[in-house]
Design an enzyme around this catalytic site. Structure first.
Site, PDB file in Angstrom:
ATOM      1  CG  MET A  23      -2.076  -0.958   1.156  1.00 14.57           C
ATOM      2  SD  MET A  23      -3.003  -0.995   2.959  1.00 14.57           S
ATOM      3  CE  MET A  23      -1.789  -1.294   3.978  1.00 14.57           C
ATOM      4  CE  LYS A  41       4.659   2.403   6.341  1.00 15.80           C
ATOM      5  NZ  LYS A  41       5.127   1.317   5.810  1.00 15.80           N
ATOM      6  CG  ASP A 135      -0.709  -6.660   7.799  1.00 15.22           C
ATOM      7  OD1 ASP A 135      -0.873  -8.089   7.571  1.00 15.22           O
ATOM      8  OD2 ASP A 135      -0.405  -5.903   7.056  1.00 15.22           O
TER       9      ASP A 135
END
Length: 741
Positions: A23, A41, A135
């Site tokens: 992503m 990020k 996750d």
């Protein structure tokens, strides 16, 4: 992809790309406001364009920014610049745990436990702040250069879980919990499952489930049995294997309920790998709802009532149907029912080509849709019943008797007076009707639940008269329900007395007296008696080292089987630290005396020295005045004086003719000598004709007893008239080799 030198929000200068994921992309950047390096990020364009995703991402990333712990990558900032959405995080120099495992093949158990504790400590803080990662996988764990462990990507996983579950959105399906694979509710225990899979990979070098596509792997998490880690590597401690297997239970309630409980067990195993401290709770039903029988399922699918006979086509034409029987058309959710006939169809429906992975993962939880539909129908039915009751009350009818209420308001004084005499009887009659018509509730199953969870289930079901009693049980863990006085499914009133029996733990046993036994003997005796052993250590002047001084609880007391007994083991007599004396320059005898006076033992060796007189100490292994344990051995070196060395030289090589005309000038006279220091040694001397060349000097005698290991050749060649003709010959091939005698 961002270019180096680009500035985000007039603050963060992009330096280089350091990683990429499903992503996002991660860049090293410099914050010019605080003058420090950070990691940024940046969401990929396909996610940045999704408004719902971005909103969820910002909220969750801001929540993650509130987490502060040494095992969590700190989030500093969340921002947007011209459609570029990013989060600013702590820059950690290192590699991912995935890369670390691939480098090592698999990790040793003690290292895996240490890493797992650090990951769990990060999760513990996150869970206490109501943040679920969702996750956890080695790709989201960073092993820093100093060996520290950092969990990253909090917030982005939660945002992804709000979207369609795809390989890009949720990362690798190899670490996903069964409830996440189904699309169901996930909580702290989902993170614990994923951490269990990560631990499995650390100790074995691979994940437990592999498949042709994501759907196949997800199915394995839901219903597949993983191979025990010890089947691959028997050196894995049984206690660690049990922790991994408890973390990866299919049912969430059978896992560790909190990261704190997991950390406690990991630390116990870290201190004593042989300890048996892991207990997996008994199986708990996934729902208190009574399951339908296969006949009921079949009736629903065929669109008939339960008591209706099944008719063949010959007996009943398709258009014919009893008027009082509702026709229930086949539902598009029929394939969600887990009867025996549909199991293969369900699995086949999930087996699709890899190209359809995203769509197939969306279908992993059609049961959730069914639950919502059934719940909605149930709510509508309940509302309809309440409305009907209200209308019947207003109209003066009793819904269940079908008769009109005869207790109308009296219209005359006489009637009123006459009814006064019968008020008491009327009340009694009304109470009887109310009791007979009181609704009953099917008893729920609370066996196997923890006491607080059982009480919650009983409250939720509507029961008001329940009590708990306790008793010892060797099979059920303390605090969990052993039995219930009313069987599951039995219809009883809400105030029916229900007794729930909860385990007090195992039966008490007498603790053996192990004082005076060796550590190994004491551990064996206690283990065979059914107790868990932990150790403490103390110095003792009277008890030999490695023998038991004391124990807790005391010997002969009654304690629950499986409880812990701590034994205190002697370290022997306490040893004092003493300073090391200065031995340098002392004679060997003086050094021995100094060490003896200090309570130390000497271990001398010898070496040549050009600076220290023979017989004196050149050096000592441990510096003077350093503190060491009494009785320690101190190494030191004694001088043997200067080393006397002699060499032997041997000559090789040949002189070759480089242009001398023997026919015209005749023979020559050759002299070869070698000079070492002040001494010159003649190697060859004599006349030589044309046939003598090349002239080999290898046959010359070697020279011994030399004090040096280098020298120079001198070659003189003259013709018959005494003229120097050395230049007409090649002498560069001559060499001398020295060896130490």
């Amino acid at each position: 992809m961002l270019n180096p030198g680009m500035i985000l929000s007039n603050r963060y200068e992009i330096i280089e790309l350091i990683g990429t994921g499903g992503m996002s992309e991660v860049y090293k950047a410099k914050c010019h406001v605080l003058n420090r390096y950070v990691a940024i990020k940046v969401l990929k364009p396909e996610f940045s364009s999704d408004v719902n995703f971005v909103t969820k991402f910002r909220i969750e990333a801001q929540s993650a920014a509130g987490l502060s712990h040494p095992n969590i990558v700190n989030v500093y900032d969340v921002g947007e610049d011209n459609g570029i959405y990013y989060i600013v995080m702590e820059l950690v120099e290192g590699i991912t745990l995935k890369e670390y495992i691939q480098e090592k093949g698999r990790l040793k158990s003690d290292e895996a436990i240490n890493i797992a504790i650090q990951i769990a400590q990060g999760l513990e803080v996150a869970h206490q702040n109501h943040t679920i990662h969702r996750d956890i996988k080695p790709q989201n764990i960073i092993v820093s250069k100093n060996g520290g462990i950092k969990v990253t990507d909090f917030g982005i996983a939660r945002a992804a879980s709000s979207n369609t579950m795809t390989a890009n959105a949720m990362g690798s399906v190899h670490y996903i919990s069964p409830e996440q694979a189904r699309g169901g509710f996930s909580d702290e225990r989902s993170d614990i499952y994923s951490l269990g899979i990560t631990m499995y990979e650390m100790v074995t070098g691979h994940v437990p489930f592999e498949g042709e596509n994501n759907v196949a792997v997800a199915l394995m998490h839901i219903q597949g049995e993983m191979i025990s880690p010890r089947e691959y590597y028997p050196d894995i401690p049984t206690s660690l294997e049990k922790i991994i297997l408890k973390c990866t239970q299919k049912k969430a309630e059978r896992r560790y309920l909190t990261a704190s409980a997991l950390i406690a067990d990991l630390k116990r195993v870290q201190a004593n790998p042989d300890i048996d401290c892991v207990v997996v709770p008994p199986i708990v039903p996934s729902s208190p709802t009574v399951e339908m029988t296969s006949d009921e399922m079949k009736a629903i699918k065929e669109g008939r009532q339960m008591n209706e006979p099944v008719l063949d086509e010959e007996d009943l034409e398709p258009e014919e149907h009893p008027e009082d029987t509702p026709i229930i058309p086949p539902s598009k959710f029929d394939n969600l029912f887990d009867d025996d006939d549909d199991e293969e169809d369900d699995e086949e429906e999930l087996r699709q080509p890899e190209d359809d992975d995203d769509a197939e993962l969306d279908e992993l939880d059609p049961k959730l849709k069914k639950i919502i539909m059934i719940s909605s129908i149930a709510v509508v039915v309940i509302i309809a019943i309440l409305v009907a009751l209200l209308i019947s009350k207003i109209a003066g009818f009793k819904l269940f008797s079908g008769k009109k209420d005869t207790t109308d308001t009296p219209t005359t004084t006489e009637a009123t007076e006459s009814t006064d005499d019968t008020d008491e009887n009327s009340d009694a009659s009304t109470d009887d009707v109310t009791t007979s018509e009181q609704a009953t509730i099917p008893m729920v199953n609370v066996v196997g639940l923890y006491k607080t969870a059982a009480e919650e289930e009983l409250k939720k079901a509507g029961f008001t008269n329940y009590t708990f009693e306790t008793k010892k049980d060797n099979d059920v863990q303390e605090g969990y329900v052993i039995s219930q006085s009313v069987d599951e499914g039995t219809a009883v009133s809400a105030d029916e007395e229900i007794v729930v029996t909860v385990s007090e733990g195992k039966e008490d046993k007498e603790v053996p007296d192990v004082r005076g036994y060796s550590d190994d003997q004491a551990t064996t005796l206690l283990t065979e008696a059914g107790f868990t052993v932990t150790h403490g250590y103390e110095y003792d002047d009277t008890v030999e080292k490695n023998y038991v001084i004391n124990q807790s609880p005391e010997a002969k007391t009654m304690q629950p089987e499986g409880s812990t007994v701590k034994i205190i083991v002697s370290n022997g007599k306490e040893v004092q630290d003493v300073p090391v004396p200065n031995l340098v320059g002392k004679t060997e005898k003086e050094a021995e005396s100094l060490l003896s006076d200090a309570g130390l033992v000497g271990n001398p060796s010898h070496a040549y020295s050009n600076d220290v007189k023979a017989g004196k100490v050149i050096s000592q292994e441990i510096d003077a005045d350093s503190k060491v344990e009494e009785g320690s051995t101190i190494k030191y070196v004694i001088s043997d004086g200067p080393e006397t060395v002699s060499y032997t030289v041997k000559f090789t090589g040949a002189i070759t003719n480089a242009g001398y005309d023997f026919e015209a000038a005749g023979n020559v006279s050759v002299t070869v000598s070698y000079t070492i220091g002040d001494a010159t040694y003649k190697i060859y001397s004599g006349a030589a004709g044309e046939e003598s060349f090349p002239l080999d000097i290898g046959g010359a005698d070697s020279i011994s007893g030399l004090s040096e290991d280098s020298g120079t050749f001198t070659v003189m060649i003259t013709d018959s008239e005494g003229q120097d003709v050395t230049s007409s010959f090649n002498t560069s091939g001559l060499s001398a080799s020295f060896t130490k005698e």
